[in-house]
Design a protein around this motif. Structure first.
Motif: not given
Length: 356
Positions: A52-55, A90-95, A126-133
């Motif tokens: 999982p991530r957001y951009s 697929i449309a991916l809006p902000f957030g 730039t992706d911001f990951f919710l989990t992982g290293s």
């Protein structure tokens, strides 16, 4: 300074057994930075899971190959779990928070094109990951994490530290993942290979346009898109975006030739394009393509949700709208030459079948 419009291939940024993430670099494709456009690809192997991530950018995702599952969480909304397959946009809006999973033998490949005008780096996602290293919560102290989630510190350490993967991991085949729901698909995605055609010209080509009518979410993304399928040896009419939009084009299948003409009638690009290439046409520049014998498909985004184009050849071109006297004066030719010109292309529009 001359613009470098040369088509480029993506380069691998990270990955492992579960798959890989590729991106186009603005240092190699300067028009990405000039146009504030980002471009990347996600390729997942069987049981590959993109964490999982957001951009920092709004995007349009397009499934180039395979089938799988996409998880999408719009701000303050419930999770949507979509079945996805080749041809889906697929449309991916902000957030939005997204995750991607492939449980099939065929590699799942997803293209991302988007607007980086508000991003940390122009021309790059730039992706911001919710989990992982490299997950967000690895940067917080255990005290902050435990208080935020209302768990004991030992539990917080386990939650934050157990996933050692970065971005993409390979799950055990026995792992349970949410089952996709067809009802979640509606309104979130559109299959460009199955949608009603906006243009269909015999022996010429076909177009499906992604806009606010068939996928309202693109209005939030601020981008339009289309899938074009050009028949073998057919030609796409020279044309330009007349609302100052940039065209960002990814060659999905096949190959062909492209020419782009800019200011003062200067040809700024003439090259062969093939599957995997990405190139950008600047605002108001005129572009035309001719497919090789096997045809050519491409997916494009346009930096406005409802783009308008002007074509310079074909039945609907600007030339057909101008009066004969203006044509004669403009070309500086006698009436008989103008008549020969005006008598052509009365049936074909946008795409021209190969000569007999």
């Amino acid at each position: 300074m001359e613009l470098d419009l040369t088509p480029k291939l993506a380069k691998k940024l990270y990955g492992g057994d579960g798959g890989a993430y590729y991106a186009w670099c603005p240092n190699e494709l300067p028009m990405l930075r000039e146009g504030n456009i980002g471009a990347a690809k996600l390729a997942l192997q069987k049981n590959g899971f993109a964490l999982p991530r957001y951009s920092d950018s709004a995007k349009v995702a397009y499934v180039l190959q395979g089938s799988g599952v996409a998880g999408i969480v719009l701000p303050e909304k419930e999770e949507k779990v979509l079945p996805i397959k080749k041809g889906d946009a697929i449309a991916l809006p902000f957030g939005v928070v997204t995750w991607w999973y492939n449980k099939e033998d065929t590699e799942l490949v997803v293209l991302f094109l988007g607007d980086t005008s508000k991003a940390h780096k122009s021309g790059s996602f730039t992706d911001f990951f919710l989990t992982g290293s490299n997950g967000i919560f690895t940067g917080f102290s255990t005290e902050f994490v435990s208080r935020a989630w209302d768990v004991e510190e030992s539990v917080a350490k386990t939650l934050v530290g157990s996933q050692s993967g970065t971005g993409i991991v390979k799950l055990d085949p026995s792992s349970k993942m949410p089952e996709p729901k067809k009802e979640h698909y509606n309104g979130m995605a559109l299959n460009c290979e199955e949608a009603p055609l906006d243009v269909d010209i015999k022996n010429g080509g076909k177009v499906v346009v992604l806009n606010t009518k068939n996928l309202p979410l693109v209005g939030e993304v601020g981008l339009g898109a289309d899938l074009v399928r050009l028949n073998g040896n057919a030609m796409c009419s020279p044309g330009f975006s007349c609302d100052s939009a940039l065209q960002v084009t990814y060659i999905v299948r096949g190959s062909g030739r492209v020419q782009v003409v800019g200011v003062d009638g200067k040809r700024v690009l003439e090259t062969t394009i093939k599957a995997g290439n990405l190139f950008i046409v600047p605002r108001f520049f005129v572009v035309s393509k001719i497919a090789d014998p096997d045809g050519m498909d491409w997916f494009s985004i346009i930096t406005t949700p409802n783009p308008i184009f002007t074509h310079l050849a074909g039945r609907t071109s600007v030339w057909k709208a101008l009066s004969p006297e203006v044509l004669q004066a403009s070309f500086g030719v006698p009436p008989d030459v103008e008549q020969k010109f005006s008598s052509k292309r009365k049936a074909e529009e946008i795409f021209f079948p190969p000569p007999n």
